[in-house]
Every structure is written in structure tokens, then in C-alpha cells.
Scaffold this motif. Structure first.
Motif, mmCIF file in Angstrom:
data_model
loop_
_atom_site.group_PDB
_atom_site.id
_atom_site.type_symbol
_atom_site.label_atom_id
_atom_site.label_comp_id
_atom_site.label_asym_id
_atom_site.label_seq_id
_atom_site.Cartn_x
_atom_site.Cartn_y
_atom_site.Cartn_z
ATOM 1 N N TRP A 171 0.936 -1.675 -0.038
ATOM 2 C CA TRP A 171 0.188 -0.073 -0.201
ATOM 3 C C TRP A 171 1.198 1.717 0.325
ATOM 4 C CZ3 TRP A 171 -3.652 2.285 4.093
ATOM 5 C CH2 TRP A 171 -4.792 2.648 3.790
ATOM 6 N N ARG A 193 4.051 1.975 -0.891
ATOM 7 C CA ARG A 193 5.526 1.650 -2.474
ATOM 8 C C ARG A 193 6.293 1.417 -1.370
ATOM 9 N NH1 ARG A 193 5.574 5.913 -6.236
ATOM 10 N NH2 ARG A 193 4.906 7.055 -4.367
ATOM 11 N N THR A 194 7.328 1.929 -1.344
ATOM 12 C CA THR A 194 8.612 2.037 0.015
ATOM 13 C C THR A 194 8.888 2.574 1.097
ATOM 14 O OG1 THR A 194 9.473 2.363 -2.498
ATOM 15 C CG2 THR A 194 11.067 2.799 -0.768
ATOM 16 N N LEU A 206 8.752 12.267 1.430
ATOM 17 C CA LEU A 206 8.181 11.853 0.807
ATOM 18 C C LEU A 206 9.367 11.235 -0.786
ATOM 19 C CD1 LEU A 206 5.141 13.334 -1.150
ATOM 20 C CD2 LEU A 206 4.844 10.844 0.000
ATOM 21 N N SER A 252 6.413 16.311 -2.980
ATOM 22 C CA SER A 252 6.075 15.508 -3.907
ATOM 23 C C SER A 252 5.658 16.096 -5.441
ATOM 24 C CB SER A 252 4.209 16.228 -3.506
ATOM 25 O OG SER A 252 3.507 15.932 -5.019
ATOM 26 N N GLU A 294 2.998 8.810 -0.594
ATOM 27 C CA GLU A 294 1.657 8.911 -1.049
ATOM 28 C C GLU A 294 0.673 7.476 -1.627
ATOM 29 O OE1 GLU A 294 -1.663 9.974 -1.654
ATOM 30 O OE2 GLU A 294 -1.000 11.766 -1.386
ATOM 31 N N ASN A 295 -0.287 6.731 -0.612
ATOM 32 C CA ASN A 295 -0.630 6.022 -1.705
ATOM 33 C C ASN A 295 -2.114 5.885 -2.906
ATOM 34 O OD1 ASN A 295 -3.268 5.674 -0.158
ATOM 35 N ND2 ASN A 295 -2.268 4.886 1.542
ATOM 36 N N TRP A 296 -2.322 7.522 -2.635
ATOM 37 C CA TRP A 296 -3.710 7.204 -3.036
ATOM 38 C C TRP A 296 -4.889 7.068 -3.507
ATOM 39 C CZ3 TRP A 296 -1.770 12.095 -5.758
ATOM 40 C CH2 TRP A 296 -0.211 11.619 -5.967
ATOM 41 N N CYS A 297 -4.989 6.901 -1.288
ATOM 42 C CA CYS A 297 -6.179 6.195 -1.631
ATOM 43 C C CYS A 297 -7.550 6.940 -1.651
ATOM 44 C CB CYS A 297 -6.217 5.341 -0.341
ATOM 45 S SG CYS A 297 -7.476 4.358 0.065
ATOM 46 N N TRP A 311 15.584 -3.617 -4.649
ATOM 47 C CA TRP A 311 13.875 -2.043 -4.694
ATOM 48 C C TRP A 311 15.178 -1.482 -4.859
ATOM 49 C CZ3 TRP A 311 9.526 -2.819 -4.840
ATOM 50 C CH2 TRP A 311 8.186 -2.041 -4.454
ATOM 51 N N ARG A 364 12.561 9.090 -8.957
ATOM 52 C CA ARG A 364 11.457 10.849 -9.274
ATOM 53 C C ARG A 364 11.867 11.705 -9.778
ATOM 54 N NH1 ARG A 364 9.319 12.686 -3.692
ATOM 55 N NH2 ARG A 364 10.315 14.679 -4.383
ATOM 56 N N VAL A 374 4.337 -2.540 -7.498
ATOM 57 C CA VAL A 374 3.660 -2.040 -6.319
ATOM 58 C C VAL A 374 2.442 -1.773 -6.480
ATOM 59 C CG1 VAL A 374 5.573 0.296 -5.971
ATOM 60 C CG2 VAL A 374 3.419 0.638 -7.288
ATOM 61 N N TYR A 375 1.386 -1.846 -4.887
ATOM 62 C CA TYR A 375 0.227 -1.531 -4.987
ATOM 63 C C TYR A 375 -0.450 -1.461 -5.491
ATOM 64 C CZ TYR A 375 -4.714 -1.323 -2.969
ATOM 65 O OH TYR A 375 -5.989 -0.995 -2.666
ATOM 66 N N PHE A 413 -4.878 1.424 -6.509
ATOM 67 C CA PHE A 413 -5.861 3.156 -6.055
ATOM 68 C C PHE A 413 -5.087 3.094 -7.386
ATOM 69 C CE2 PHE A 413 -7.154 1.444 -1.949
ATOM 70 C CZ PHE A 413 -9.116 2.193 -2.323
ATOM 71 N N TRP A 414 -4.743 2.689 -7.228
ATOM 72 C CA TRP A 414 -2.729 3.306 -8.800
ATOM 73 C C TRP A 414 -3.557 3.262 -10.191
ATOM 74 C CZ3 TRP A 414 1.820 5.370 -8.251
ATOM 75 C CH2 TRP A 414 2.343 4.901 -7.193
ATOM 76 N N GLU A 462 6.364 9.069 -9.896
ATOM 77 C CA GLU A 462 7.541 8.991 -8.518
ATOM 78 C C GLU A 462 7.403 7.658 -9.240
ATOM 79 O OE1 GLU A 462 5.685 9.925 -4.262
ATOM 80 O OE2 GLU A 462 6.319 11.985 -5.394
#
Lengths: 765, 765
Positions: free
Chosen positions: A218, A220-221, A365, A416, A430-433, B198, B202, B247-248, B251-252, B263
Motif C-alpha cells: 500500500w 510503495r517504499t 516523500l 511531492s 502517497e498511496n492515493w487511496c 528495490w 523521482r 507496487v500496490y 488505487f493506482w 514517482e
């Protein structure tokens, strides 16, 4: 002695407020961490301090995200690692989200055991095949900052407490030649396939271990560091690497890396530390966390818990909770009311969590180490949930913390690459949920209420405007072009359009305040975009396509693929918090609106629709009103914009006891980082922030018998409730400082300057 | 202008020495980076500055460690990423070991291309199927700090140069609507299965990209950070994640992460940046490295190469090389001599490499960020190789740097959970490669020669003693108990015993200097342990078992499983550098020893033994004397301890031209981080440090026609060679400052105080 000094220091760092109405009562007794641990509350019962970095809690299971190559739907139950119905405990891990509908974390699972060493966790059915243990709720105690349980299979009593950044364990062992403490670095909540990216451990000496766990998923890193100290030297230690991905072994053969080898790394490590114990011997463990480095974790440990006095750490933690809870002192003859209220206060002070070391360093971030200058950095902003009532509650009860949260969001913006404020800020990720850009209402509300220093207002506006102009984000480009998000280009388009429009209204408010008339005009116009997805023929918000037409296929009851997210057209169509009056007018005026609203609460929702929503229980729904999710949280208050505010009063008093009970299964849905609890707190006090960014609250009906809000500025706001009872749910009269209120609204400014609001209740409207 | 200032600053940070005999000649022209790139030299031809963090060099292949699930033996050829015989270049990566027999690195491979985007590298046979390109050595130039090649398939001329921490690329493109620069983060040298742990990227803006690559393997946990800047904005960019470990994506889905998404994170990322170019347009790229953070990399870039003047960076780099090379100015009528000498000087100044940002921050063994106070931190200590002649050479030519290297080793010791000095220090890792604890001779030699400040001597001794007492390391416990390492408990036991004994002798020397008589006594005794593995019945060192017996099975010619590593009994039995006289006595005195030593150089080694040694070519062996590996590097000088030093002179003059030629295939074995080259430098000047830790050098036969050593202390040491010729290899007379030398030895102290050594040569002994 040292620890007492420390506790004093900790207290000193908490926002101070003149302790006017100093409560004589112990409020900590009413907060029940076990509430919400059954079914869908997704809370955890373990030990933590307010907004603490450490959430040290038992995990009853840590299911894998996949089973036999397929998504395992049961994993959803374990967002907080604990389900009340379970019979076994796998171990105690140090990080947990509270009430989320998705999860992560569960770092650094510790488990004390006796007998032959077992390095696999075993199963719920056969705990004896691994290190997990049976337990009973009879032998379980959960209080703020304290958790105790007996691990039946090992005959060990485990106690947990915590400071902000340090979890402390106290294990009372039986006499044993084979006592162990397992550190399972493979464990984690919501374990994706190969979720572990890397783990690293150094056994610095025979009481100190440091390392980190790096995961993807969820976040990423994500890298969490630890320093773990034992009160007693272990006699031996070792590890297993369960991954095929091994370190280079060409020159490593000369060492037995599985036993007493101090420098370990690998993808899937489990470690054990061996002890010999006497009967009743207490072995203590301190686990300090850091998002920065093992050095940072060690520094956190030395600063917060230098010694070994478990009771003192517990006392300090509970003192913090007493201070936190006593920000509102409520009165009620019924214990259940206080338990509901202070459990809500407890859940509303768990997250966002501290994400900064004692020296101010935190991971940004960009994965670089930053220094928070003049603020505490926080993470875990579940903003789609919490912008509604939780952050508005902070503006009231802890403006200093909320200001720091705004600083944390602005720092996120600065870091960001998308040039956006956080959507769901998650441990330097940022998981963008979820949807919207709901940092905006949080920030605007805090700035307009004077919680954020005025010199930050322009910076805040810039960040909001830049975020709202990020055309590559989730349909914003089309939204700017068409005035709505088209469903054929971007799903959940109605929800997005409605929420963008509200967020845009917030930006306009801040722009007006700063005299930026062009920005105000632009965003005031955007704030009207809700009208573009309103289908006047059916009187519902409805998905529109890029060609301008409404999508023909449409089901107003379903939440699935109808242009909404976590809500159906019935609930979401009422979402114009920035201008309920306009919505009512649009819907044909009060005469049409009132019966429509009534039927939301009373209609029969066919069974099939319940199954669609995974994060609420059936209890979370009243008629078709869904309280277990957030989009309708303001809806009960909409009667205030009609001639029948009494209906708000009745609805709120019906919702409160139905949706909140001080029992493990007492929450009707995910607590969502405290948003559900914040709804309770406001509503129980008699008012609610329908539109953060607005200076006023909508009045409801107080459930308490009286309350004092002890404000950080030293003022107190007194709520007196006359003629209160379960039946007297209607407000006959409300007087502010003696003046009768003519509208069912209350100004934020009137609250924070202190004063008294007197409700007089009645059994009839 | 700014860059010139920078170059001046860089020069200013290099150890200064009075430029007495200021060379008018350009020495950089003689250093040939392509030497050793064919066969087993394992050198790289790319651009670097002395001891630079960046080694920017073309990779002709980056084979996977495994092929079809099996170890791919050809991977060994690619330790430095480049094989001269190859016809294609895959790209240009920024880190390379020089001359190692194992490898790693190859970080951040960049490749400019034209035409349709290709994101796989293609194959050597079919480069057109990927982004790699054919090239020709006709279109290739390799100089210190400069490399140029034409990429035939893309019609691009690529030029490379570097400062300490920044690699700079200059790509001259043809006219193209489809020009690309690939950044392949999956590429690496010696790619283990899943070597990438990993990667993180960015895209900060349209000219700046930051990120890191984290790998496991030879170094267990290695993270290298970068900041990459383009001279021209790219018009678009994108990526592919080649790993199943994604990555998850819940929501992506709303973002297309493969195109213009800024990112990125994942296990296996390849990125591309698109340009439109005009004919002859130069696009430049700066790639700054850091072991600390992307912020550190950016800081390094801004400090070292703020501008875009490629030529100026190249000039500054070559100025550093000129300064480095001119520390010894040699004379010879033959260009080949100068090319050999300055190529050796070049290779001897590549590693250890800078492992510290411009602000002094570096990553330590504990993965925490440390600040180097008062020294430059270095990594890549291949100590089993380099303690012999390379660090002794530094004591002569650059004591300041060597002092900093000792500080780096002591910092490593402080950070080691094993409480050991480095064995093979590898980018904040200990990879435990090879045997012995040869930090000890490096440190002791530097302390005894006054290179390390006296106030560090006690700290140094403590670290050496603690290291030598680490019983868990590689047989030390048994060595302490039995006086030798038993082969049945720990392989390569004879090599270990011999080398521990020598290292122990070093500790005794330092202890004596500091008046620690108990330590001196203990380690002087240990220094005799070589005698415990000497089998007087056969006159060879021989593996002994724990029961005290010599192992019956024994082959004195084989290097495989005979108790030795990288050497056979013939070579290794002569390894008692601390006391050759005692060895000779043990072997029956000069009468027996001399014919034995002669036969080492003249005997016939059956073919089967050549195949056993993977890191030297057949040319690396003379008779049974193996020059391509290190254990016999002192052997040619052993005649000095007999009545026939003239044989040393003849052997050295035979070895020099045979083992060192200024051609790509000119090195007889791995250059081993400069040890092979350091042997050349010493021997060509006429002396060699047989036993670092001792104050004297053994005299050999100078190959140069004269030389001036320009010392850091401002003194100069002049070597004059009279009657020199290829045939006149015998030293008839040697006079130091006019005084005839009566022993074939030279004192370090006499060299560093400056003076003149005059050799008079003759064609006969």
C-alpha cells in the motif's frame, strides 16, 4: 525517578491548557480499546499514547493477502491485526492503523514462548504447531496505554505499554530452561506476496538489537527502523531466512549465520533469543521505532524510556490519556454514555500518528531525511474520512496539533513530485487511496479558524490551488474542461465531481479571506459543478458521460459501478455540504426534499445491497442511510436547512445509540482513523461541522447531560442540558450565553471564546 | 569560470606537495585505461579521477550470474563490465571495481539511442533487437578521465568524463525525432538472481531525476543513490517494471504509471527519456552519486559540477591525473616503459574509492549516516591483495590518503558488530572475502612509518588486537588453541596460518613501539606459528589436522583443496615475509633453498594445473611462479636473504616485461585493485616492500633509466641508474647519497627524507 522526570517532560510537550475545570474523575477508565475489535470496527486493543508512533498490540492473525494464488477476502478482517472472535494470539507487533478499510504495518512482531523452539507461527486451529498461543478474554485487560493477556500455551503473562516512540513489553515467565522471545520480521498485516523488500538486523550486544524492515505494498517504499533492548541478557540467539533470496554465500560459509551471528540481512528473517527463567521472572523488552534510522530509534529509546520501570511508563501513558480525555468533561448518570464518549475520544486521538524522531528528523516523500522546524510531523492522514469531523474536532480540542498536521501536509506538498497535497499520507508515501483533494478542507478550515498562523495562509492557498489544478490527477483535467468528471473516462465520477466541488468551495473561501478575487471567482464557479451531475428528471445525482449525456444504465440503490464510491445515489446525492439550501431548491424545495430525506432513513433496502459494501456491518445502515461509511455523515443535519430541524434532533439521537456501543462489536463500520468517533463526539455534544471551511456548526441534540470543553486557549465552553432524558430528544430552546438562538447553528468563534450553551430538552418537537 | 574555480578547489583538496621537479611533460598521455581490459585484467576503460566515487565506463555485457538455473562461468570475465573482444556496448554505468576477482556494482546504466524505443538490451549477437549498439575500437578513445566511443547502431558519439562524485556524459546525436536516453536500473555487474532488492525514482522536473538502487549479493545490503540532470529538457518519459513484484495497484489504476508518472518504485525498473535532436546536437547528462541519499547526490553535483562545460570537467579530471602521476617522474628512452609505468600508476590510484559526500556524510556498516570528522572516508578495500604493495606504496606517495584509509578502517572497526577491522570493506558492508586480517599490516605499516598521527597509535593497536582475538572468525579460535588452523576444521588452513602469523608479527611490531610488552610477547609468539605447518619431511608447508598430524593426501602443485587459496604449496610455502632468513634456515639453509627457489621459476607445470586458477591467464605464470595471484609477490626478492641477490635482480627484470605490457591483454591476471600495478611501480624503481610493517625495502633491479619521487613532505628522492639497458639487469653497485650500500636493502626513512640512490648496472652479476 528519571522516568518520572521524563513523564513530566512528555506532559510538557503536550499542548498546555489551563486546567480550569480540573476533573477529579479518572476518565481513562471509560475508554475501552476493545470497542470495535469485533467485526468491522478495525480497531486494535493494544497500548498506545495519543497520536503515538507506537501502537503495540496483539495480532490474532496476520493472514496472507493471497491464498492459493487468489485474493483472500478474509484478509480484510485483519486490518488492525486483531479479531475479537479469534482464540489465539500470534504475537505483539508495534504498528497498527486504527479503523482503516485497508491496511499495512504490523511491524516487528514479538512473541515470548517456552518449551522447544518453534520458529513458525502455527495455525489458528493448531497453535501448538507453532509459536502462537491460545488465550482467553477472561485473562485479557485492555486500557489506554496498557494491555495484558495470558498466553495459555506458554504459561506467560504478557503486558504491554508504550510511550510515543517506544513499546514496552513485560513478560512474566514460568520457570523454564527453554524460554524464548521470537522476533518475526516476516510478519506483517495485509501481507502481499513478497511484501517484505528487505530486512536488516544487527545484534549489537547481548541486550541490544537494531535493524529495519522495508516493505512495499500500500505504501510503495516503506522502511521502519527499530532498536530493541532486553532487560536481561539472552544466552544465545539465532535466525532463519525463509526466503530463496539469500545473501551471497561464497565467503559466508565460514560462519554459521543461523546461530549467534550478529549481522543479518535478508528478505524473510525470523529471529529468536534464548533465556533461562525462574518462576515468575519478568523479562522486559523495549522496542523503539524510527522512520529515520536505527540510530534514531536508539535515540528515541534513550530519550523516552531510558529505564526499566514498566509501571512508570504505563502511568505516564495513562496520564497523557487522562489529559487528552479531559479536554471534554461530560456528565451523564449512565456509565454507558461515558464509555461511549471517552472511547470515541480515545479513538479520535490515535491518528494521525507521530512520524518524527525526538530530534525532529523525519523521512520525507523523497525518502530523504528532513528536519521538522517548529512542528511535529505526522503521518497516516486518511483524509477522505477525516476531513469531515475529525480535523474540525481538532480545531476545537487541539488546534496546536492540527496546525502541526497542516504543516505536515504542506511539507508533503513541498516534497511531492506531483505537486499535490496529500491524498492519503502514509509513512513517507502517497498511496492515493480514495478520491478528492481533502487536504484542502482540512487546511482551509484550520486557516480560516485561525488555528494555522496567518503567515502560512498564502502558502496554504498556493498549495491548495496547485493541487486542484493537477490535471493529471483523477479526472481533474476533464473536470476543469467539462465541469464534471465523465464516468466513461474516470470511474466514481459523481463522487469525484461532488467532492471536488466542495473542496473548490473551500478554496474560494480561503481566497476571499486573502483577497484573491480571481482565485475566489474561479473556485466559486467550480464549487457549482455539483449541479452538472444532477439529473433533474430523476432528482438524483447521476453519472454523466463525456458527450454530456447522463449514463442510461443507473441504479440508485447500488453502490457498485454507479458513479459513486462507498455510497449509493441515495446517500451521495445529498452531498452538497457547501450549500444545502441550493441543493434543496434544486430538488424542488422543502416540500419535495423533506419526504425524500425521510425515506432515506425509513425505506427498506433489499438484502442484495448489503453484500456490496465490505467495510460496514448491517448495523451500520438505518433504512438506506449508511452511517458505516462517510458520505452521508452530514445528512442527518440537513433538516436544519428546512423548517424541521427537530427531525435532525430525532435522527441524531436515534443514530447515536444504534451505531455506538461500548462493546467489542459496538461500531457499525470501520472507525476510519477516528472519523466515526469524531461524529459521535460532536453529535453527543449537540452540534456538527456540516461543511468544514464554514464558520458554523449545525445544532443537533445533545446526548450528554452536560459537558465542559476545556479549550487550549484557557477558555472553557460549557454545555448545559436541561430536562435531558432518552425520550427528551428535542431541543425546545437553546441559549448561548443567555441569548436564545434563533437559527439552529452555532459559531466556532463563539465556542472558542468560551461561554455557555444551554439546551432545554423536550419529549416533543 | 565557475567550473575553473571548482577545478582549482578540487586540486586544492588533493594532498599538496612542493612541485620541485615540476614535470614539463604531459604524463597523462602514457596512462592507458584499456590495459587489462582483455582476458583477465578485469580493469575498466572508462572515465574516473584518482580514488573517485564515480567510475563511468562502458559495459559490453552484464551477464546474469545464472543461466538456466546454473552458475554461468563466463560471468567472471565481466567483473569490470567490459571485455575488449566484445563487439557491442550495452551502456555506460557509473560504478566499477578495478581488477577484482569478484564483482558487483555497475549502477545506473545509461544508454543513448535513436529510432523506435527499445527497452530491452538485446544480445551480443543481435544488438539490433535491443538498445545496445555495435562499436569499433577504431572509434574508441580511452584516457584518464575521458572515454569516447561511437555507437554505430545509433549513430551517436558518446563521451564520458568525471569528477570525484559526478559522471558526465556528452552524447552527440544525429537529427532524430526519436532520440532516447535509457536509464536501466535492472542492469548491474554480476547479477545474482533477484540481485535488485528495490529501486526508487523521482522525476523531479523535466531535467532532473533522482533515485536509488538497492542490491544484495556480494554486499548484502547496498544502496547507491543518484541525482541525474539533463542539459536539455526531455519531451516525455516513461518506464517499465519488469518484476512480478509490483507496487500496490488498488488505487493506482487511475494513473498510467508507464508514461510521464514521476514517482516510481519497484524491483526491476527501466526508464526512458525522449528527445528530439538536430544533427550534431550534444545532449549532456550529469549523474551524481551518493551512498547517503538523493539529497546528498544532488549536493555532490552542485558542489562538483554545477555547470555544463564538458571540456572543463575533462580538463579538471586530467589535471588531477597529471598531479597524481607526476608523483613519480621516470625517465626512459622507450615509450613502452613510460606507458607501463604510468598505466601502473593509474591503476594504483583507482581504489580504494571515495565513499563520502562533499559534506563529509557517509553510510556506515550499521547503515546509519556518519560524519567523517577530519578524514575522507574510503571503501573497496581488497586487503588480502593490497596490503602487500599498494598501501606501502601509498605510505610513500600519498601518506595523507593512506592515513585517511586507516581512519576509514578504524571507523569500520568501530561500527562492526563482530568487532573486527575490515576484511573486504565494500560500500558499508563487510563481504568477508578472502582470508587473514590484513587491515593489520596496512595499519601497522602506516603507524610505524609515522603516516598515521601518533595519537591514533593506541587506538590502532587496540583494533588490531581485538580483531586478532575474534575467535569466531575463520579458525582463529583453533589457531589460538593449536598454533595453527586445522584443515579438517577450516579450509585453506595453511594459507590462514601463514597469513595470521605474518599479521601477528605486525601487531608485535606495533606493540613493541608502544611499549606493550605483553602484547608484543603474545603476538611475537603467534608470529612463529608458520613453523607449525611446515612439514620438514617434504620441505613444504602442509595442511595439518586437528589431531596434530599432517594430512596424508597432498599435492604440492595443485591449488585445489590442498590447504591453500589462490596458490599452491610451492608458492605458499615461501610465505614467511616477516622472517625469510628463518624460513631459509628451516628449509635446510641456502644450499637447499637456492636450488629450490630456482626451480620454482624454471620447472614445468603440467597443463592441468593451469585450468584450476580462474583469475590469471597462462601468461601470469613463469614456471611454477604465479605472478597473476598475490601469494608469491615477494618471492623474487627472497634471493636477497641469500648470498645471491643478483638472482632477485634477474628475476624481477624478467618478470616486469613479461607480466606488464601496455596493451589490452597486457596484464597477466586480475589487477586486484592496484596490487599488481603497485608491484610494477616498486619493482621498476628498484625496490620492494617484502614485509610491510618492517622499516625496509628489499632492493631489486630498476627497470627505469632514472626517476624522481616527489614526496608529499616536499622532499624529493632521486633514483639515478647508470649503464642501464635491457641486458644490464644486474646491480653492480648501489650508492645512497654517495654511500655504497652493503646490504641489498633500503630504509623507508632514507627515502622520505629525500636524497639520491644511484644504481650502477652491469650485464653480469
Amino acid at each position: 525517578m528519571k522516568l518520572l522526570l521524563l513523564a513530566a517532560l512528555l506532559l510538557a510537550t503536550v499542548p498546555t491548557f489551563a486546567q480550569k475545570a480540573k476533573p477529579t474523575e479518572n476518565l481513562v477508565q471509560y475508554a475501552k480499546p476493545l470497542v470495535g475489535t469485533a467485526r468491522m470496527g478495525h480497531t486494535y486493543p493494544g497500548a498506545t499514547v495519543p497520536f503515538g508512533m507506537v501502537q503495540l498490540s496483539p495480532d490474532t492473525d496476520t493472514l496472507s493477502y493471497e491464498q492459493n494464488g487468489k485474493y483472500n477476502p478474509r484478509v480484510y478482517e485483519y486490518c488492525a491485526g486483531y479479531q475479537y472472535a479469534d482464540k489465539t494470539i500470534v504475537g505483539f507487533s508495534h504498528t497498527h492503523f486504527s479503523g482503516t478499510g485497508h491496511s499495512d504495518l504490523g511491524d516487528f512482531l514479538l512473541m515470548p514462548t517456552t518449551g522447544p523452539l518453534q520458529l513458525n507461527p502455527g495455525t489458528a486451529d493448531q497453535p501448538e504447531r507453532g509459536f502462537r498461543s491460545r488465550f482467553s478474554h477472561q485473562n485479557e485487560v485492555a486500557e489506554p496505554a496498557y494491555y495484558r493477556v495470558k498466553l495459555d500455551d506458554h504459561n506467560i503473562v504478557a503486558e504491554l505499554t508504550a510511550s510515543n516512540r517506544v513499546g514496552m513489553h513485560q513478560y512474566t515467565f514460568p520457570q523454564s530452561e527453554q524460554a524464548h522471545i521470537i522476533l518475526d520480521l516476516t510478519a506483517g498485516i495485509y501481507n502481499y506476496p513478497d511484501k517484505n523488500v528487505w530486512t536488516f538486523v544487527r545484534v549489537e550486544n547481548d541486550t541490544l538489537v537494531t535493524g529495519y524492515r522495508q516493505t512495499h505494498g500500500w505504501a510503495r517504499t516503506r522502511t521502519e527502523y527499530f532498536a530493541m533492548s532486553f532487560s536481561k541478557p539472552f544466552v544465545s540467539y539465532g535466525s532463519r531466512n525463509l526466503s530463496k533470496k539469500q545473501v551471497y554465500r561464497g565467503f559466508w560459509g565460514r560462519f554459521d549465520q543461523t546461530k549467534n551471528f550478529p549481522e543479518l540481512a535478508g528478505e524473510q528473517l525470523r529471529l529468536f533469543f534464548d533465556f533461562k527463567t525462574t518462576a515468575g521472572e519478568k523479562v522486559k523488552v523495549k522496542m523503539a521505532l524510527s522512520g529515520v534510522s536505527t540510530e534514531g530509534a536508539l535515540r528515541n529509546m534513550r530519550a523516552e524510556v531510558p529505564g526499566w520501570d514498566f509501571e512508570a511508563v504505563k502511568r505516564a501513558g495513562q496520564a497523557l490519556w487522562q489529559q487528552e480525555l479531559s479536554k471534554v468533561v461530560v456528565e451523564s448518570p449512565k456509565r454507558v454514555d461515558k464509555e461511549n464518549f471517552y472511547t470515541a475520544m480515545y479513538h479520535a486521538a490515535l491518528s494521525p500518528t507521530t512520524y518524527m524522531d525526538v530530534d525532529g528528523q523525519y523521512r520525507g516523500l523523497d525518502q530523504n531525511i528532513h528536519k521538522a522546524e517548529g512542528f511535529t510531523n505526522y503521518t497516516s492522514f486518511s483524509l477522505w474520512d477525516t476531513y469531515r469531523a475529525l480535523h474540525p474536532l481538532y480545531n476545537l480540542l487541539q488546534p496546536k496539533r492540527n496546525a502541526d498536521m497542516v504543516q505536515s501536509m504542506l511539507a508533503h506538498f513541498d516534497q511531492s513530485t506531483m505537486h499535490m497535497l496529500p491524498i492519503w499520507s502514509h509513512y513517507a508515501n502517497e498511496n492515493w487511496c480514495m478520491i478528492g483533494y481533502h487536504s484542502v478542507p482540512v487546511i482551509v478550515d484550520a486557516v480560516l479558524k485561525g488555528v494555522v498562523p496567518a503567515d502560512q495562509a498564502q502558502r496554504a492557498l498556493d498549495a491548495c490551488v496547485t493541487t486542484a489544478h493537477q490535471q493529471r490527477y483523477d479526472g481533474i483535467g476533464l473536470y476543469e474542461q467539462l465541469g464534471y468528471v465523465p464516468e466513461d473516462k474516470s470511474g466514481a465520477s459523481v463522487s469525484k465531481t461532488l467532492e471536488y466541488a466542495y473542496d473548490d468551495w473551500c478554496i474560494a473561501q480561503l481566497a476571499r479571506k486573502l483577497g484573491k478575487t480571481d482565485i475566489e471567482a474561479e473556485f466559486s464557479k467550480r464549487a457549482q459543478n455539483w449541479q452538472n451531475v444532477y439529473d433533474a428528471r430523476i432528482n438524483f445525482m447521476r453519472p454523466r458521460l463525456a458527450d454530456g449525456s447522463f449514463r442510461p444504465r443507473f441504479d440508485v440503490l447500488s453502490t457498485h459501478d454507479q458513479g459513486f464510491i462507498e455510497g449509493n445515489a441515495w446517500n451521495y446525492s445529498l452531498y452538497v455540504p457547501q450549500d444545502p439550501a441550493a441543493l434543496i431548491a434544486k430538488m424542488g424545495g422543502e416540500k419535495k426534499f423533506l419526504p425524500h430525506l425521510d425515506s432515506l432513513f425509513t425505506m427498506h433496502l433489499p438484502d442484495k445491497f448489503f453484500a456490496e459494501t465490505e467495510d460496514i456491518t448491517r448495523d451500520g445502515i438505518i433504512g438506506n442511510y449508511v452511517h458505516g461509511n462517510e458520505p452521508a455523515h452530514h445528512v442527518a443535519y440537513l433538516y436544519n436547512w428546512t423548517s424541521q430541524p427537530y427531525q435532525t434532533q430525532a435522527r441524531v439521537r436515534m443514530i447515536l445509540p444504534k451505531m455506538y456501543r461500548p462493546t467489542p462489536d459496538g461500531l457499525g463500520g470501520n472507525d476510519d482513523c477516528g472519523q466515526m468517533s469524531a461524529w459521535y463526539i460532536f453529535s453527543a455534544l449537540g452540534f456538527y461541522p456540516v461543511a468544514p471551511g464554514s464558520p458554523e456548526y449545525a445544532l443537533g441534540s445533545p446526548a450528554v447531560y452536560g459537558a465542559t470543553i476545556n479549550l487550549e486557549n484557557g477558555n472553557a465552553f460549557r454545555i448545559t442540558v436541561k430536562n435531558q432524558s432518552d425520550r427528551n430528544v428535542y431541543v425546545k430552546e437553546a441559549r448561548l450565553n443567555g441569548q436564545k438562538l434563533t437559527r439552529p447553528f452555532l459559531q466556532y468563534a463563539d465556542v472558542v471564546k468560551g461561554g455557555e450553551l444551554v439546551f432545554t430538552m423536550a419529549g416533543k418537537p
